[in-house]
Motif scaffolding. Structure first.
Motif, PDB file in Angstrom:
ATOM      1  N   LYS A 165       0.649  -1.115   0.182  1.00 54.09           N
ATOM      2  CA  LYS A 165       0.228  -0.396   0.092  1.00 54.09           C
ATOM      3  C   LYS A 165       0.799   1.457   0.044  1.00 54.09           C
ATOM      4  N   ASN A 166       1.396   1.538   1.792  1.00 56.85           N
ATOM      5  CA  ASN A 166       2.481   2.534   1.488  1.00 56.85           C
ATOM      6  C   ASN A 166       3.690   2.176   1.728  1.00 56.85           C
ATOM      7  N   GLY A 167       4.148   0.484   0.953  1.00 64.83           N
ATOM      8  CA  GLY A 167       5.539   0.535   0.972  1.00 64.83           C
ATOM      9  C   GLY A 167       5.743  -1.588   0.931  1.00 64.83           C
ATOM     10  N   LEU A 168       6.980  -1.046   0.978  1.00 61.93           N
ATOM     11  CA  LEU A 168       6.316  -3.098   1.223  1.00 61.93           C
ATOM     12  C   LEU A 168       7.721  -3.739   2.375  1.00 61.93           C
ATOM     13  N   ILE A 169       7.253  -4.599   2.521  1.00 63.32           N
ATOM     14  CA  ILE A 169       7.790  -5.117   4.188  1.00 63.32           C
ATOM     15  C   ILE A 169       8.915  -6.473   3.809  1.00 63.32           C
ATOM     16  N   PHE A 170      10.256  -6.426   4.312  1.00 62.30           N
ATOM     17  CA  PHE A 170      10.944  -7.391   3.779  1.00 62.30           C
ATOM     18  C   PHE A 170      11.152  -8.243   5.361  1.00 62.30           C
ATOM     19  N   ASN A 171      12.245  -8.645   5.101  1.00 63.33           N
ATOM     20  CA  ASN A 171      12.663 -10.179   6.241  1.00 63.33           C
ATOM     21  C   ASN A 171      13.958 -10.365   6.521  1.00 63.33           C
ATOM     22  N   ASN A 172      14.774 -10.570   4.865  1.00 62.66           N
ATOM     23  CA  ASN A 172      16.246 -10.192   4.610  1.00 62.66           C
ATOM     24  C   ASN A 172      16.207 -10.050   3.629  1.00 62.66           C
ATOM     25  N   GLU A 173      17.937  -9.879   3.390  1.00 64.57           N
ATOM     26  CA  GLU A 173      18.488  -9.923   2.089  1.00 64.57           C
ATOM     27  C   GLU A 173      18.093  -9.494   0.074  1.00 64.57           C
ATOM     28  N   GLU A 174      17.308 -11.412   1.025  1.00 66.06           N
ATOM     29  CA  GLU A 174      17.237 -11.554  -0.760  1.00 66.06           C
ATOM     30  C   GLU A 174      15.963 -10.825  -1.175  1.00 66.06           C
ATOM     31  N   GLN A 175      15.119 -11.042  -0.172  1.00 64.67           N
ATOM     32  CA  GLN A 175      13.892 -10.143  -0.498  1.00 64.67           C
ATOM     33  C   GLN A 175      14.055  -8.596  -0.012  1.00 64.67           C
ATOM     34  N   LEU A 176      14.268  -8.103  -0.557  1.00 68.26           N
ATOM     35  CA  LEU A 176      14.953  -6.657  -0.007  1.00 68.26           C
ATOM     36  C   LEU A 176      14.838  -6.448  -1.480  1.00 68.26           C
ATOM     37  N   ALA A 177      16.241  -7.325  -2.063  1.00 71.03           N
ATOM     38  CA  ALA A 177      16.627  -7.402  -3.140  1.00 71.03           C
ATOM     39  C   ALA A 177      15.864  -7.685  -4.538  1.00 71.03           C
ATOM     40  N   GLU A 178      15.448  -8.496  -4.002  1.00 70.60           N
ATOM     41  CA  GLU A 178      13.713  -8.560  -5.174  1.00 70.60           C
ATOM     42  C   GLU A 178      12.819  -7.772  -5.285  1.00 70.60           C
ATOM     43  N   GLN A 179      12.486  -7.453  -4.313  1.00 75.57           N
ATOM     44  CA  GLN A 179      11.514  -5.817  -3.967  1.00 75.57           C
ATOM     45  C   GLN A 179      13.074  -4.756  -5.171  1.00 75.57           C
ATOM     46  N   LEU A 180      13.729  -4.229  -4.733  1.00 82.49           N
ATOM     47  CA  LEU A 180      14.219  -3.347  -5.468  1.00 82.49           C
ATOM     48  C   LEU A 180      14.092  -3.539  -6.964  1.00 82.49           C
ATOM     49  N   ILE A 181      14.343  -4.656  -7.741  1.00 81.43           N
ATOM     50  CA  ILE A 181      14.497  -5.373  -8.769  1.00 81.43           C
ATOM     51  C   ILE A 181      13.313  -4.850  -9.392  1.00 81.43           C
ATOM     52  N   ASP A 182      11.886  -5.685  -8.487  1.00 83.05           N
ATOM     53  CA  ASP A 182      10.688  -5.654  -9.252  1.00 83.05           C
ATOM     54  C   ASP A 182       9.883  -3.781  -9.318  1.00 83.05           C
ATOM     55  N   LEU A 183      10.831  -3.002  -7.824  1.00 84.03           N
ATOM     56  CA  LEU A 183      10.247  -1.546  -8.179  1.00 84.03           C
ATOM     57  C   LEU A 183      10.848  -1.756  -9.497  1.00 84.03           C
ATOM     58  N   PHE A 184      12.481  -1.319  -9.417  1.00 87.20           N
ATOM     59  CA  PHE A 184      12.906  -0.265 -10.454  1.00 87.20           C
ATOM     60  C   PHE A 184      13.167  -1.070 -12.131  1.00 87.20           C
ATOM     61  N   THR A 185      13.719  -2.021 -12.018  1.00 85.51           N
ATOM     62  CA  THR A 185      13.157  -3.229 -13.574  1.00 85.51           C
ATOM     63  C   THR A 185      12.078  -2.075 -14.505  1.00 85.51           C
ATOM     64  N   ASN A 186      12.855  -0.836 -15.700  1.00 89.02           N
ATOM     65  CA  ASN A 186      12.634  -1.125 -16.720  1.00 89.02           C
ATOM     66  C   ASN A 186      11.639   0.253 -15.886  1.00 89.02           C
ATOM     67  N   TYR A 187      12.537   1.184 -15.356  1.00 85.69           N
ATOM     68  CA  TYR A 187      12.195   2.188 -14.705  1.00 85.69           C
ATOM     69  C   TYR A 187      12.874   2.957 -15.354  1.00 85.69           C
ATOM     70  N   PRO A 188      12.117   4.534 -15.873  1.00 85.98           N
ATOM     71  CA  PRO A 188      10.604   4.598 -15.324  1.00 85.98           C
ATOM     72  C   PRO A 188      10.111   3.807 -16.530  1.00 85.98           C
ATOM     73  N   ALA A 189       9.511   3.601 -17.436  1.00 87.52           N
ATOM     74  CA  ALA A 189       7.682   3.684 -18.105  1.00 87.52           C
ATOM     75  C   ALA A 189       8.284   2.276 -17.362  1.00 87.52           C
TER      76      ALA A 189
END
Length: 483
Positions: free
Chosen positions: A425-449
């Motif tokens: 909703k207003n952010g993402l919650i992670f529990n480890n480095e793998e989840q954080l990396a996945e979130q960053l990759i998902d958010l910014f791949t092909n950014y800003p399109a």
């Protein structure tokens, strides 16, 4: 001296009796003059004393309290340590700052036994300084508002002084002190158990208790059974925390010159895009019509704020950054992580960062003034929070600051975080480095399109921005002062 001269001998019991008589007289005289002033209708100014055994300049919630009291006509005595300049309050004529001397601080990595031997000396010095300040350096306050933690020795002292001076006590519960001590000594330590008993004893009675979360409210109400009204006062950003316009971002980045900091703190300059006098790391300004736009080769600016303490594991961020650097998709942009703040573990992590060799990711550390901090947040694309609550019941103020500046957040999960961060909703919650990396990759791949998810979270953050500190404080605290 002749044999006929009288010799006065005072036993320990006599000295104690005299001391107790003095205390009782001190209290009775104070109550008499207070009641007499009220009965003859003297116009007495409203006085409040704020206490934080920490750097006043790095205690934003207590500074906001001070400003809110002053804006409502109260005279404020603010007691705490010096260090960072508290620029927002230092020139306010209604606020008088009383700096007290720092106790000698041991390094974070000292042996546990040395810490235990030193602790009583530190507490004793704090007791003497606080008693002197509260009894003889300030006028009698109508209310004392104290930050907890630290609980030792603060809560015992303010309870006694408030009784002696017939003053109402408000405890602002930021966390539980014994849980922080448990990070150092272990939660099963007998000393930690004694600290919890102490905190429950001296924190158990007050005119009012303020909590930073509903979970803490329930803990005090049902498990601690405290006496006094309990009010949940969520942290809210002040009005000057906001998203900057692109022109403001350009001017701010020209002034702080991130490029120079990157060159000083990292290896190689290939990370930086080509520079010119009319461009910054993120923006460029047209000489033809003076319009500012984002440059197509800019990195993503990600902010993390920290006090560099044991309850924030920055190795998670470092490992996630390394994973992002290994992404081979050419549509994945460069990432710049800016970590702000001061604290005991900063040097340790800076050494680790200096050894990292990354091609498309950079991590730099900065210390910003109180004026520049919200400007950096208001210029960024995303915030990252690594705060894990020692009690599971305090909420990270850095996320509040980020939301105030319109910044979605990736935050490490813990109990009660959902009172602030709503996943997807207003952010993402992670529990480890793998989840954080996945979130960053998902958010910014092909950014800003492909920015729909980030923009959706940014829109939801805007709902949080509608309720600011001043209006929330007036709604929750003013009724307590009148009751």
């Amino acid at each position: 001296m002749s044999d006929s001269d009288p010799i006065i001998k005072l036993s320990e019991s006599n000295i104690l009796a005299i001391f107790l008589v003095f205390i009782v007289l001190f209290r009775l005289i104070g109550i008499y003059f207070q009641n007499r002033s009220l009965s003859i209708g003297l116009n007495i100014s409203k006085n409040v004393t704020l206490i934080v055994l920490g750097d006043i300049g790095r205690s934003p919630r207590m500074r906001y309290h001070a400003l809110s009291f002053a804006q409502n006509g109260w005279t404020v005595d603010f007691i705490g340590y010096d260090g960072t300049t508290p620029s927002q309050i230092i020139d306010n004529p209604k606020i008088k700052i009383h700096y007290i001397s720092h106790p000698w601080r041991l390094p974070e990595n000292v042996p546990k036994m040395l810490f235990l031997l030193f602790a009583p000396i530190k507490v004793y010095s704090q007791i003497l300084i606080l008693y002197w300040t509260l009894l003889f350096r300030i006028n009698r306050p109508d209310f004392v508002l104290v930050q907890n933690p630290p609980a030792i020795p603060t809560l015992m002292i303010v309870q006694f002084v408030c009784w002696l001076r017939s003053t109402n006590l408000i405890i602002d519960w930021h966390n539980f002190g014994y849980t922080i001590l448990g990070l150092r000594l272990g939660h099963d330590s007998r000393i930690v158990k004694i600290a919890k008993w102490y905190e429950k004893l001296y924190g158990g009675r007050a005119h009012a208790h303020l909590t930073v979360s509903s979970a803490m409210h329930r803990e005090l109400m049902y498990k601690w059974d405290v006496k006094g009204k309990i009010v949940t006062l969520y942290d809210k950003p002040p009005a000057h925390f906001r998203r900057l316009t692109i022109d403001e971002i350009h001017e701010f980045l020209l002034r702080i010159n991130l490029e120079e900091i990157i060159l000083k703190q990292s290896i190689g300059s290939e990370f930086l895009p080509p520079s010119s006098t009319n461009s910054t790391l993120l923006t460029t300004k047209s000489l033809a019509d003076n319009t500012v736009k984002y440059r197509h080769d800019r990195p993503i600016l990600i902010i993390s704020s920290t006090s560099w303490t044991a309850d924030e594991d920055f190795s998670i961020l470092l490992k996630a950054a390394q994973r992002c650097d290994e992404v081979e998709d050419e549509t994945f942009p460069k990432l710049l992580f800016v970590i702000t703040g001061k604290g005991p573990l900063k040097e340790k992590y800076e050494k680790e960062i200096s050894k990292m060799s990354m091609r498309r990711v950079r991590i730099i550390t900065m210390w910003l003034s109180a004026e520049d901090y919200p400007l950096l947040l208001g210029s960024a694309d995303l915030g990252v929070c690594l705060h894990t609550s020692s009690s599971g019941m305090d909420l990270p103020m850095k996320v509040v600051d980020m939301f105030g500046c319109g910044l979605p957040v990736c935050a490490v999960g813990f109990d009660c975080l959902n009172e602030l961060v709503r996943h997807n909703k207003n952010g993402l919650i992670f529990n480890n480095e793998e989840q954080l990396a996945e979130q960053l990759i998902d958010l910014f791949t092909n950014y800003p399109a492909n920015a729909s998810k980030l923009e959706s979270m940014r829109e939801n953050v805007s709902e949080f921005q509608k309720d600011r500190w001043d209006t929330n404080w007036d709604r929750k605290i003013l009724p307590l002062l009148e009751s």
